[in-house]
Design a protein around this motif. Structure first.
Motif, mmCIF file in Angstrom:
data_model
loop_
_atom_site.group_PDB
_atom_site.id
_atom_site.type_symbol
_atom_site.label_atom_id
_atom_site.label_comp_id
_atom_site.label_asym_id
_atom_site.label_seq_id
_atom_site.Cartn_x
_atom_site.Cartn_y
_atom_site.Cartn_z
ATOM 1 N N LYS A 9 0.767 -1.289 -0.005
ATOM 2 C CA LYS A 9 0.009 0.023 -0.010
ATOM 3 C C LYS A 9 0.903 1.183 -0.049
ATOM 4 C CE LYS A 9 -3.916 2.331 2.213
ATOM 5 N NZ LYS A 9 -4.817 2.032 3.499
ATOM 6 N N GLU A 10 1.996 1.383 0.894
ATOM 7 C CA GLU A 10 2.653 2.528 0.927
ATOM 8 C C GLU A 10 3.521 2.716 -0.279
ATOM 9 O OE1 GLU A 10 6.577 4.160 3.622
ATOM 10 O OE2 GLU A 10 5.807 1.902 3.909
ATOM 11 N N GLN A 12 2.554 1.648 -3.462
ATOM 12 C CA GLN A 12 1.717 2.023 -4.472
ATOM 13 C C GLN A 12 1.294 3.641 -4.353
ATOM 14 O OE1 GLN A 12 -1.635 -0.648 -4.558
ATOM 15 N NE2 GLN A 12 -0.302 -2.122 -5.992
ATOM 16 N N GLN A 13 1.277 4.021 -3.017
ATOM 17 C CA GLN A 13 1.037 5.459 -2.710
ATOM 18 C C GLN A 13 2.446 6.179 -3.345
ATOM 19 O OE1 GLN A 13 0.235 5.505 1.191
ATOM 20 N NE2 GLN A 13 -1.979 5.483 1.182
ATOM 21 N N LEU A 14 3.474 6.016 -3.051
ATOM 22 C CA LEU A 14 4.525 6.330 -3.580
ATOM 23 C C LEU A 14 4.762 6.596 -4.944
ATOM 24 C CD1 LEU A 14 7.050 5.394 -0.613
ATOM 25 C CD2 LEU A 14 6.244 8.024 -1.007
ATOM 26 N N THR A 16 2.168 6.210 -7.068
ATOM 27 C CA THR A 16 1.313 7.228 -7.661
ATOM 28 C C THR A 16 1.953 8.681 -7.676
ATOM 29 O OG1 THR A 16 -0.546 5.684 -6.902
ATOM 30 C CG2 THR A 16 -1.077 8.074 -7.661
ATOM 31 N N SER A 17 2.475 9.117 -6.421
ATOM 32 C CA SER A 17 2.888 10.635 -6.285
ATOM 33 C C SER A 17 4.130 10.585 -7.294
ATOM 34 C CB SER A 17 3.179 10.716 -4.927
ATOM 35 O OG SER A 17 4.143 10.086 -4.340
ATOM 36 N N ASP A 44 1.922 -3.060 -10.120
ATOM 37 C CA ASP A 44 1.153 -1.956 -9.159
ATOM 38 C C ASP A 44 0.576 -0.958 -10.092
ATOM 39 O OD1 ASP A 44 2.306 -2.950 -6.984
ATOM 40 O OD2 ASP A 44 3.861 -1.805 -7.036
ATOM 41 N N LEU A 48 -3.511 -0.107 -10.120
ATOM 42 C CA LEU A 48 -3.724 1.491 -9.592
ATOM 43 C C LEU A 48 -4.535 2.190 -11.186
ATOM 44 C CD1 LEU A 48 -0.523 2.500 -7.815
ATOM 45 C CD2 LEU A 48 -2.856 2.253 -7.066
#
Length: 190
Positions: A9-10, A12-14, A16-17, A44, A48
């Motif tokens: 999760k972490e 994938q958030q990174l 995306t940004s 990933d 996403l």
């Protein structure tokens, strides 16, 4: 020093940004950055709904440059514009595919490489009308199937007569493959 593995999760958030900050980053660079395999990055992105690099480049270019390019419709530019400052400079990317090469040797037909450079020289002009009046071109080496050609245009002079001079250099992996000096006619001087 032991590196802490991030949770999915972490990561994938990174991811995306990171892609939002730099849409031109490759899967390979992302894999290196997050210390995972390229396949993990692709999975990933798929999860996403983040498109592959080629699509991201195209989307960014269409959004950013549709209103900026004045001299011809964006879909008429050969290659994908990734940077443009009207009457100053521009960059485009052209991926050589099967339909661009001679069947017998997989070498790109010269008119495709020329068309990328010429259409970029037209696109960089800040006017509704821009036509090629004269071109002095030189092919430095052949371009092959699956190579990516990066063309860089630079406006060198704008005359009161309505003539604009544009220098274009095309590269494959930082190797110069084509140069062109284009004398462009424009309807007015901006």
């Amino acid at each position: 020093m032991k590196i802490m593995r991030r949770s999915k999760k972490e990561r994938q958030q990174l991811l995306t940004s990171t892609i939002k900050e730099n849409p031109f980053i490759t899967d390979e660079d992302l894999a290196e950055k997050f210390q995972v395999s390229v396949q993990t990055i692709r999975l990933d992105r798929l999860e996403l709904s983040i498109p592959e690099l080629r699509e991201r480049i195209k989307n960014v270019a269409e959004k950013r440059f549709d209103d900026e390019v004045r001299s011809l419709p964006l879909e008429e530019v050969i290659g994908e514009i990734i940077h443009i400052e009207l009457d100053q400079n521009a960059i485009s990317i052209f991926d050589v595919k099967k339909e661009h090469v001679f069947k017998r040797n997989n070498i790109a037909r010269g008119h495709h490489v020329f068309a990328q450079a010429n259409s970029l020289a037209v696109a960089v002009i800040n006017d509704e009308l821009a036509l090629t009046a004269k071109a002095n071109i030189q092919f430095k080496r052949s371009v092959n199937l699956n190579e990516r050609v990066i063309a860089k245009a630079r406006v060198t002079k704008i005359e009161d007569t309505g003539r604009t001079f544009v220098e274009v250099e095309s590269f494959v992996n930082n190797e110069l493959v084509f140069t062109g000096e284009f004398e462009m006619y424009r309807s007015k001087n901006n």
